[in-house]
Design an enzyme around this catalytic site. Structure first.
Site, PDB file in Angstrom:
ATOM      1  N   MET A 109       0.126  -6.640   2.486  1.00  0.00           N
ATOM      2  CA  MET A 109      -1.000  -6.834   3.685  1.00  0.00           C
ATOM      3  C   MET A 109       0.013  -6.256   4.904  1.00  0.00           C
ATOM      4  O   MET A 109      -0.160  -6.973   5.848  1.00  0.00           O
ATOM      5  CB  MET A 109      -1.604  -8.200   4.656  1.00  0.00           C
ATOM      6  CG  MET A 109      -1.868  -9.395   3.037  1.00  0.00           C
ATOM      7  SD  MET A 109      -2.910 -10.717   3.435  1.00  0.00           S
ATOM      8  CE  MET A 109      -1.622 -11.544   4.361  1.00  0.00           C
ATOM      9  N   ASP A 110       0.454  -4.605   4.774  1.00  0.00           N
ATOM     10  CA  ASP A 110       0.896  -3.605   5.667  1.00  0.00           C
ATOM     11  C   ASP A 110       0.096  -3.133   6.514  1.00  0.00           C
ATOM     12  O   ASP A 110      -1.014  -3.009   6.044  1.00  0.00           O
ATOM     13  CB  ASP A 110       1.910  -2.387   4.899  1.00  0.00           C
ATOM     14  CG  ASP A 110       3.018  -2.745   5.428  1.00  0.00           C
ATOM     15  OD1 ASP A 110       3.324  -2.852   6.688  1.00  0.00           O
ATOM     16  OD2 ASP A 110       3.824  -1.234   5.445  1.00  0.00           O
TER      17      ASP A 110
END
Length: 278
Positions: A43-44
């Site tokens: 989850m960047d």
């Protein structure tokens, strides 16, 4: 007489209902094809999303959690049995104390919120596993983790792995240590040489111990093309790795659909090749 506001609100509610029904129809069509058992997300992009929208970093992380809930529900509707999310790396403790404290506070609050009666995990029968070196978390967060895992322990329809604080190297090291210890115990009984196999290490991975199936798809958002020490062992063979430029808080169903379709095309192609050889 209806006020203009009530008419406007009714129109918004109707539009939301139509969109939800359309979304569910699309998901039902997708679910008729081959569906991955295990999807993982790096989850960047939360911080860059916050800067782009002139928000505080903490707000970016908070909206990232909303995106996780959104994508988890989509995956569950698709009958994906296991979802893993890279929430916090062991290396993230090197960030500013303000950001780390904000992330820990968010984790404490949202872990328990997810597990409330009637909430998402309860509705879909999802067991929560917090995967990582949990003893590094603040005591209050460790208690929230224990409570959240306890609440969902008997759920058996699906699994949500929240990886925090986690690195793949640490997971592999822990698995090797456990394999050695198990082999030493066996040796003391059988008086034979120590033998450690690939399966021993695989069986002792934190994800395996939590009941996760093999990893089918790994998705990284925000345009960065690296694995960042996430599930290196699990994605070494048949995992489909997908990169998208979308920041995680913006990631939604229309980002996931092409990824699932690509997976289905590959499965159908493999099935076709197998049938042609038969």
């Amino acid at each position: 007489m209806f006020s203009s506001f009530s008419i406007y609100q009714a129109a918004i509610d109707i539009q939301a209902s139509i969109l939800k029904q359309s979304r569910n129809l699309v998901l039902d069509v997708l679910a008729a094809g081959p569906i991955p058992r295990h999807v993982a997300f790096v989850m960047d992009g939360n911080r860059r999303y916050a800067r782009k929208h002139q928000k505080r970093v903490q707000e970016g992380h908070s909206e990232g959690f909303i995106a996780l809930r959104r994508m988890l529900e989509v995956c569950l509707r698709l009958n994906i049995r296991c979802v893993s999310a890279y929430a916090f790396s062991i290396e993230n403790f090197k960030r500013s104390p303000e950001e780390v404290d904000a992330l820990m506070e968010l984790a404490e609050k949202k872990l328990l919120e997810l597990c409330q009666h009637g909430d998402l995990l309860d509705q879909y029968g999802v067991r929560l596993n917090v995967v990582g070196r949990k003893q590094l978390l603040p005591e209050r967060v460790q208690k929230a983790v224990e409570r959240a895992e306890s609440i969902t322990r008997h759920n058996s329809k699906a699994i949500l792995n929240i990886c925090m604080p986690y690195t793949s190297r640490d997971e592999i090291t822990t698995a090797v240590e456990a394999s050695v210890q198990n082999s030493l115990k066996s040796q003391s009984k059988a008086k034979s040489d120590i033998v450690i196999t690939e399966k021993d290490i695989d069986d002792n991975l934190m994800t395996s111990l939590g009941g996760s199936p093999p990893l089918d798809i790994l998705v990284r958002t925000s345009g960065v093309k690296r694995l960042s020490d996430f599930m290196l062992w699990q994605c070494c063979e048949d995992t489909q790795i997908q990169y998208t430029d979308t920041y995680w808080p913006d990631f939604g169903i229309f980002d996931l659909i092409p990824i699932i379709l690509d997976y289905q095309r590959k499965v159908w192609r493999q099935q076709s090749q197998t049938m042609s050889k038969a």
